[in-house]
Enzyme design. Structure first.
Site, PDB file in Angstrom:
ATOM      1  N   ASP A   1     -11.340  28.780 -18.556  1.00 46.18           N
ATOM      2  CA  ASP A   1     -11.590  27.384 -18.177  1.00 46.18           C
ATOM      3  C   ASP A   1     -12.596  27.389 -17.020  1.00 46.18           C
ATOM      4  O   ASP A   1     -12.225  27.249 -15.859  1.00 46.18           O
ATOM      5  CB  ASP A   1     -10.262  26.744 -17.751  1.00 46.18           C
ATOM      6  CG  ASP A   1     -10.318  25.227 -17.755  1.00 46.18           C
ATOM      7  OD1 ASP A   1     -11.324  24.670 -18.231  1.00 46.18           O
ATOM      8  OD2 ASP A   1      -9.357  24.601 -17.281  1.00 46.18           O
TER       9      ASP A   1
ATOM     10  N   PHE B   1      -2.234  18.836 -21.154  1.00 44.05           N
ATOM     11  CA  PHE B   1      -2.294  19.284 -19.765  1.00 44.05           C
ATOM     12  C   PHE B   1      -0.893  19.617 -19.247  1.00 44.05           C
ATOM     13  O   PHE B   1       0.063  18.914 -19.538  1.00 44.05           O
ATOM     14  CB  PHE B   1      -2.932  18.199 -18.896  1.00 44.05           C
ATOM     15  CG  PHE B   1      -4.433  18.153 -19.002  1.00 44.05           C
ATOM     16  CD1 PHE B   1      -5.081  18.509 -20.167  1.00 44.05           C
ATOM     17  CD2 PHE B   1      -5.203  17.736 -17.924  1.00 44.05           C
ATOM     18  CE1 PHE B   1      -6.472  18.462 -20.265  1.00 44.05           C
ATOM     19  CE2 PHE B   1      -6.593  17.687 -18.010  1.00 44.05           C
ATOM     20  CZ  PHE B   1      -7.224  18.046 -19.180  1.00 44.05           C
TER      21      PHE B   1
ATOM     22  N   GLU C   1     -18.040  18.656 -23.315  1.00 43.31           N
ATOM     23  CA  GLU C   1     -17.393  17.346 -23.216  1.00 43.31           C
ATOM     24  C   GLU C   1     -18.366  16.172 -23.324  1.00 43.31           C
ATOM     25  O   GLU C   1     -19.438  16.177 -22.727  1.00 43.31           O
ATOM     26  CB  GLU C   1     -16.634  17.257 -21.882  1.00 43.31           C
ATOM     27  CG  GLU C   1     -15.731  16.056 -21.786  1.00 43.31           C
ATOM     28  CD  GLU C   1     -14.482  16.330 -20.968  1.00 43.31           C
ATOM     29  OE1 GLU C   1     -13.810  15.352 -20.603  1.00 43.31           O
ATOM     30  OE2 GLU C   1     -14.159  17.501 -20.701  1.00 43.31           O
TER      31      GLU C   1
ATOM     32  N   LYS D   1     -15.463  17.942 -26.835  1.00 36.39           N
ATOM     33  CA  LYS D   1     -14.287  17.424 -26.127  1.00 36.39           C
ATOM     34  C   LYS D   1     -14.362  15.902 -25.999  1.00 36.39           C
ATOM     35  O   LYS D   1     -15.377  15.354 -25.570  1.00 36.39           O
ATOM     36  CB  LYS D   1     -14.198  18.045 -24.718  1.00 36.39           C
ATOM     37  CG  LYS D   1     -13.699  19.464 -24.722  1.00 36.39           C
ATOM     38  CD  LYS D   1     -13.694  20.062 -23.327  1.00 36.39           C
ATOM     39  CE  LYS D   1     -12.429  19.751 -22.579  1.00 36.39           C
ATOM     40  NZ  LYS D   1     -12.377  20.485 -21.286  1.00 36.39           N
TER      41      LYS D   1
ATOM     42  N   THR E   1      -8.952  16.149 -25.214  1.00 31.96           N
ATOM     43  CA  THR E   1      -8.559  16.495 -23.845  1.00 31.96           C
ATOM     44  C   THR E   1      -7.855  15.319 -23.168  1.00 31.96           C
ATOM     45  O   THR E   1      -7.688  14.262 -23.761  1.00 31.96           O
ATOM     46  CB  THR E   1      -9.798  16.952 -23.053  1.00 31.96           C
ATOM     47  OG1 THR E   1      -9.372  17.481 -21.789  1.00 31.96           O
ATOM     48  CG2 THR E   1     -10.789  15.817 -22.819  1.00 31.96           C
TER      49      THR E   1
END
Length: 337
Positions: A27, A189, A106, A142, A167
């Protein structure tokens, strides 16, 4: 029981053991970390790209992106937007030189409630990768896990063959809707869920197995495996290695360089906690969510509502900071022409 130094040398690190059970993803937008920990895949977001773009080592990529924006012309706003998209793709292309798998790029969080806007931006990013000689099979786009984002993902997957990574996923309703949309991957998450419960409840510490974020991902994993959904579950946003170890066996886990370093230095036996067999034996019931049911079920989860809106605002703020940084470069570039 203490482990003798000789045995400890022979025992694989927790990180190496984890890789036997779970696909490890980095990440980060920092190439050095990717080189060091050798993940299969890598994920980026506006915050990570902003941090990396401010490092002197990556100034050349910023300059290339600005030059690209200038070359396409148009208003200053259009130049910055094009430079921004190009910068995301330049980072993604560099990352792909270092990993065998896929990179996640993203779409602007400010489009989170604009289904058509997300579809257009995703296709634009895929076109930019194509110009760089990179096929769409190596990219995950994303998208925010709003209702609009999930429906954009459904269209991108079914009509354009573009793989999506959903996400900012906090609620079970979001996970169910993503599975029904047939997206490639979700990023539920963990750490941000824990943050909310610590901030809003009396309990300030949790054992890994009782961590609200770990429990959330475990439920999602079990639901997907019990009902045969192909969507990959990738736990994200970890606060400590305990959360990671408690999700051993999850399809994918995306981990920051700091926690990858900690896992690589630890030498204890790692036992998988999630398995398809156990998931298939769990007592979860299948549900279907249309838009009205999705909005109601998601709205019933106060934590998820607050963390989704907070996450969108933070990613949007970092996208604006990145644009401001590029704006300075665009203006200075113009002055030098």
């Amino acid at each position: 029981m203490s482990v003798s130094p000789v045995k400890r040398q022979k025992m694989e690190s927790v990180l190496d053991q984890l890789k036997h059970h779970t696909t490890v993803v980095a990440d980060t937008g920092d190439f050095n970390a990717i080189d060091e920990y050798k993940p299969l895949d890598a994920t980026t977001n506006p915050s990570l790209i902003l941090a990396a773009a401010q490092m002197p080592a990556y100034q050349e990529l910023v300059d290339d992106a600005v030059a690209y924006g200038k070359k396409l012309g148009g208003s200053e706003e259009e130049q910055i937007k094009n430079a921004c998209d190009k910068l995301f793709v330049l980072f993604g292309a560099e990352i792909l030189k270092r990993i065998p798998g896929r990179v996640s790029t993203e779409v602007d969080a400010r489009l989170s409630f604009d289904k058509e806007g997300m579809i257009q931006r995703a296709r634009r990013l895929i076109d930019l990768y194509k110009e760089a000689g990179i096929g769409k099979d190596r990219i995950l786009i994303k998208l925010s896990s709003t209702w609009e984002g999930i429906q954009a993902g459904k269209v991108l997957e079914a009509e354009y063959g573009i793989h999506c990574n959903m996400t900012l996923l906090f609620s079970f309703a979001q996970a169910v809707a993503c599975a029904e949309a047939g997206v490639t991957l979700i990023s539920p998450f963990v750490g941000r869920i824990l943050d909310w419960y610590v901030a809003n409840g009396d309990k300030k510490t949790y054992e890994p197995s009782e961590d609200p974020g770990v429990k959330s991902v475990t439920k999602i994993y079990n639901y997907y495996k019990k009902f045969g959904y192909k969507t990959i579950v990738m736990g994200a946003s970890f606060r400590n290695t305990g959360e990671i170890k408690a999700l051993t066996g999850c399809d994918y886990l995306t981990i920051s360089p700091k926690l990858l370093a900690e896992l690589s230095k630890e030498h204890v036996k790692l036992t998988p906690t999630l398995s398809v067999k156990e998931a298939q034996a769990c007592d979860l019931e299948k549900i279907h969510l249309d838009e009205k049911a999705f909005r109601w079920h998601h709205n019933e989860d106060q934590m998820a509502v607050e963390k989704l809106s907070d996450g969108i605002r933070k990613f949007a703020a970092d996208a604006i900071k990145l644009e401001m940084m590029l704006k300075v470069d665009v203006i200075s570039h113009s002055c030098h022409l």
